[in-house]
Write an enzyme that holds these catalytic residues in place. Sequence first.
Site, PDB file in Angstrom:
ATOM      1  N   SER A   6      48.272  32.753 -15.351  1.00 12.16           N
ATOM      2  CA  SER A   6      46.879  32.766 -15.770  1.00 12.16           C
ATOM      3  C   SER A   6      46.661  31.743 -16.897  1.00 12.16           C
ATOM      4  O   SER A   6      46.803  30.543 -16.677  1.00 12.16           O
ATOM      5  CB  SER A   6      46.472  34.175 -16.196  1.00 12.16           C
ATOM      6  OG  SER A   6      45.083  34.303 -16.308  1.00 12.16           O
ATOM      7  N   ASP A  61      42.430  35.827  -5.247  1.00 11.77           N
ATOM      8  CA  ASP A  61      42.327  36.019  -6.695  1.00 11.77           C
ATOM      9  C   ASP A  61      40.922  36.498  -7.061  1.00 11.77           C
ATOM     10  O   ASP A  61      39.938  35.870  -6.707  1.00 11.77           O
ATOM     11  CB  ASP A  61      42.637  34.695  -7.407  1.00 11.77           C
ATOM     12  CG  ASP A  61      42.889  34.879  -8.896  1.00 11.77           C
ATOM     13  OD1 ASP A  61      42.252  35.750  -9.509  1.00 11.77           O
ATOM     14  OD2 ASP A  61      43.718  34.141  -9.448  1.00 11.77           O
ATOM     15  N   HIS A  82      44.846  38.430  -8.490  1.00 12.96           N
ATOM     16  CA  HIS A  82      45.331  37.702  -9.674  1.00 12.96           C
ATOM     17  C   HIS A  82      46.752  38.138 -10.032  1.00 12.96           C
ATOM     18  O   HIS A  82      47.556  37.342 -10.494  1.00 12.96           O
ATOM     19  CB  HIS A  82      44.382  37.959 -10.840  1.00 12.96           C
ATOM     20  CG  HIS A  82      44.619  37.054 -12.008  1.00 12.96           C
ATOM     21  ND1 HIS A  82      44.499  35.686 -11.925  1.00 12.96           N
ATOM     22  CD2 HIS A  82      44.967  37.315 -13.298  1.00 12.96           C
ATOM     23  CE1 HIS A  82      44.759  35.147 -13.107  1.00 12.96           C
ATOM     24  NE2 HIS A  82      45.055  36.109 -13.950  1.00 12.96           N
TER      25      HIS A  82
END
Length: 811
Positions: free
Chosen positions: A671, A744, A778
């Site tokens: 991330s 995601d 994610h």
Amino acid sequence: MKLRVTKIIVLAIALGFPGSELLAQSTYQTPPQSIADLANAPTTPSVRFSKTGDWMLLMEGADNPSIEVLSQPELKIAGMRINPATSGPSRGRGIENIIIKHTQTGEENQISGLPMNPHMGGFSLSNDEKYLAFTQTDADGISLWMIDMATYSAKKLTDKIVNDVYGNSVLWTSENKLLVRAVNPDRGSVPGKPSAPSGPIIQETTGDAAPSRTYQDLLENPYDESLFAYFMDSQLMEVDLQGNQKAIGASGMIKSMDLSPDGKYILVSLIRKPFSYLVPASRFPYDVEIWSSDGNKVKTLAEIPLDENRPTGFDATVTGPRYIRWRADKPATLYWVEAQDGGDARIEMEEREIIYTWAAPFAGEKQKLATSSYRFAGIDWSDDTFAIMSERWSKTRKDLRSIINPSDPSQPKQVIIERSFDDLYNDPGYPVMTENEFGRNVLLRKGDLVYMTSPGGSPEGDMPYLSTFNTKNKKEEILWRSQAPFYERVAKVLNDDATEFITLKESTDIQPNYWLVNRKKRIAPLQLTDFENPYESIKGIQKQLVTYKRNDGLNLSAVIYTPEGFEPGKDAPLPVLMWAYPREYKSKAVAAQVRGSQYAFTRVSYGSPLFWVTRGFAIMDRTEMPIVGEGDKEPNDYFIDQLVANAEAAIDEIVDLGIGDRDRIAVGGHSYGAFMTANLLSHTDLFAAGIARSGAYNRTLTPFGFQYEQRTYWEAPEVYFNMSPFSFAHQVKTPILLIHGQADNNSGTFPIQSERYYNALKGHGATTRLVFLPNESHGYAAKESINHMLWEMDSWLEKYVKEKNKLEKAQ
């Protein structure tokens, strides 16, 4: 139809043929055995204690699901991900078994009568703790079950009626009945998709500014709207212990429900139209109604409008009532807050927010309880003369807590804590709570003394403690503290003077386990659980917390792991995997604080870098990457310079320790850590390779703010350009592996971020590889996806880091 071999698409640069591209179709791969053993280690049961601590629930979770499970139909609407077959969430790992363990005797009782194929969740104990309710998710719906805690037996209460698509779905009443948000039995069939659109999709604005972050899975057309309305359509049902059901109130798109402490009223929020294509369901318009316990509407407390026009900034909020709750210390009194600045943090005001209360039978006017100079952040209740109100302000990292007298709002609030919420060394912690006669959490206190638990930040790392905090003189007295070489924290306080409590205790190679501690009686702590170490293969690895300085004198820290038996200075330096996640600070002193504990158990999650200590790497984990902007300066104005300085200092430290080989260091992150990795490779040649998972690389695609950046693209275009690795793709000369979940759902990290960045890198001749993991969000969930991710990372590290010298000679 199930596929026997699930395939993924891997875009790769054909190594050895610079500038050429290969489109490869591949089956899922598995990493080397030493990595696979760690990745597939059994999970540790989760634990929940009774009020008195006499017994505990041991809940055994499921392993990672297969890719087939993750590939089941999924509806992505209004910021939600729904399994249309169950009217519940599409993702999540259920509980597979429940055991009751008695803390004093150690006796264990297996719950009988559990579902045949258990996928349990939503556990909720009745106020008298005689019964435990839970939901069971099957392929075609969600049913309600109950465990009799006296006989240790479970039984099914309802058919598959539970609607679990949004918010809470099950509550206990004081009469040991259950209030359930059920699927509306009259909602009919799922709306069919039109064979052709009825017209264009139109959005219009009339001049009001409506800045919005880059949300995922939003409504896109009228058909999506009809699906959202269908799956939100709910009916409250009262269910008794025999499974008898009674409808409560009218059906509707129920967003949330909450019983008053005395059980006589229900606070219900109902979503209404118009829906939005710009924001998720949490910001759709809704009505807040007060119902009697039998479902008759008593009052409409508020009609909350569509939240599309909120001002920018993390301290911005909505107008009108928000944070509507029941007071924990009263039978039926509501409280809420209303912003006085129009929700705009840029407006300077002394009384920025007003907190109101309203008591049953809700016939009079709301009463002013208190005011807040920052954003209201909640109240911890005790009684009618004592409560702690919290305020926060993100821009300055302010944490403000005050004593208020609910019976006399004219009395000024007394500030007891004023600090930066980033400041670990001066964090007194949060109050210990206990249950009152309504079964609600209230403060555990004696007069002016409030019991607190703190993470115990210190230059030696976290050393959690239990204390009393004197709200008159603002002094704390530490009653108990974790001691080296263990990392131990209070999990539950069992009595009124906090002399007996349960802790969670661990060390580097000892799995966290629960202990019963009595700080006054001279008896040894009693171990309550004996969970085994699931990572025996790395039990002998070495771990150390190191501190060092950046070139401007700022103190930094990291945790270094080395293989068993490695001796710095004697053995040859090792290849290194550095893993990090940048954080922004408004104070150099706070940024320099040591975070974490060197005595914490070495747990290996799927996203951990620790797998590679089994492959001969030194791991530099939790490598601090602070970005500091003090006073009126914004941290991100100095992002690149400070990021590079952080990396240089970390590399110098691990090399100077005789652990790392300067020429064989990889950097990686997930991330924002992926964003960091790409920036370091854009602006330095410090690393042999990089690994970037699920990142964002072009900040113009998140123009209304990202992470802790509150300015918009139009307010700070140079910041957005300079912080975007995409802008400097032509400067990347270091091999970089990109991995991204193809589904995601995180704000800002759309899969297109990796796709466009890969294309930019490819266009400038970089050595790169892009891997999309089908149906992954994610965070990655499927066993096949996780194993393949680890294989990709291992292959990359072996080729471009460990074997770097051989590769250079071959070229």
